[in-house]
Design a protein around this motif. Structure first.
Motif, short mmCIF file in Angstrom:
data_model
loop_
_atom_site.label_atom_id
_atom_site.label_comp_id
_atom_site.label_asym_id
_atom_site.label_seq_id
_atom_site.Cartn_x
_atom_site.Cartn_y
_atom_site.Cartn_z
N THR A 2 0.83 -1.20 0.00
CA THR A 2 0.00 0.00 0.00
C THR A 2 0.86 1.25 0.00
N ALA A 24 2.19 4.06 -7.16
CA ALA A 24 1.36 2.86 -6.95
C ALA A 24 1.12 2.12 -8.26
N ASP A 29 0.62 -1.33 -6.51
CA ASP A 29 0.16 -1.20 -5.13
C ASP A 29 -1.24 -0.63 -5.06
N ASP A 30 -1.90 -0.86 -3.93
CA ASP A 30 -3.15 -0.18 -3.60
C ASP A 30 -2.80 1.18 -2.99
N ALA A 60 -7.64 7.58 -9.40
CA ALA A 60 -6.92 6.33 -9.12
C ALA A 60 -7.33 5.24 -10.10
N SER A 61 -8.61 5.12 -10.32
CA SER A 61 -9.12 4.12 -11.24
C SER A 61 -8.60 4.32 -12.66
N VAL A 65 -5.39 1.85 -10.40
CA VAL A 65 -5.04 1.67 -8.99
C VAL A 65 -6.31 1.59 -8.15
N SER A 66 -6.35 0.63 -7.24
CA SER A 66 -7.45 0.52 -6.29
C SER A 66 -7.17 1.47 -5.13
N ALA A 67 -8.16 2.33 -4.80
CA ALA A 67 -7.93 3.33 -3.76
C ALA A 67 -9.11 3.44 -2.82
N THR A 68 -8.81 3.88 -1.60
CA THR A 68 -9.83 4.25 -0.62
C THR A 68 -9.42 5.59 -0.02
N THR A 89 -2.81 0.02 7.60
CA THR A 89 -2.75 -0.35 6.19
C THR A 89 -1.51 -1.14 5.80
#
Length: 131
Positions: A2, A24, A29-30, A60-61, A65-68, A89
């Motif tokens: 992450t 990332a 990476d996330d 991010a998408s 990249v996967s993001a929160t 994380t």
């Protein structure tokens, strides 16, 4: 793994976001985007709303990249907020933006970025926005 990106809705935050997403994407990476309000603040201009949050996640998408987005309160100490987020994380890298400041300004007012650079135990990528 992450990448933890410190984000505020400014040119400095945009620079950190761009660098963090690029890092990332290059490593697969996330991402966790930390947008941490001060505890007890009823209005915080640095806190992103749902529209900005959606824009961050779309960015991010767009690079795969996967993001929160994490809005954990940081209370009086931003360093503790980052340390807690790193622990939650398992972040391998922190990305922060830095403002251009004079040496006297840094001496008089201190710097959250400087405190993060000196305190965190993971690699930190510090970026400045383009002039």
């Amino acid at each position: 793994m992450t990448v933890l990106i410190g984000f505020v809705p400014t040119r400095v935050g945009e620079a950190a976001l761009a660098a963090g997403l690029a890092e990332a994407a290059a490593r697969g990476d996330d991402v966790v985007i930390l947008n941490s309000p001060r505890r007890g603040a009823t209005v915080d201009p640095d806190l992103v709303d749902e529209g900005v949050e959606a824009t961050l996640l779309d960015a991010a998408s767009a690079v795969g990249v996967s993001a929160t987005v994490d809005h954990t309160d940081h209370g009086a100490d931003i360093v503790e907020a980052f340390e807690s987020a790193i622990e939650r994380t398992g972040a391998r890298l922190v990305v922060i933006g830095m403002r251009r400041r004079s040496p006297v300004g840094k001496l008089m007012m201190g710097s959250d970025a400087q405190r993060l650079l000196l305190s965190l135990d993971v690699p930190i990528l510090a970026v400045k926005p383009a002039r």
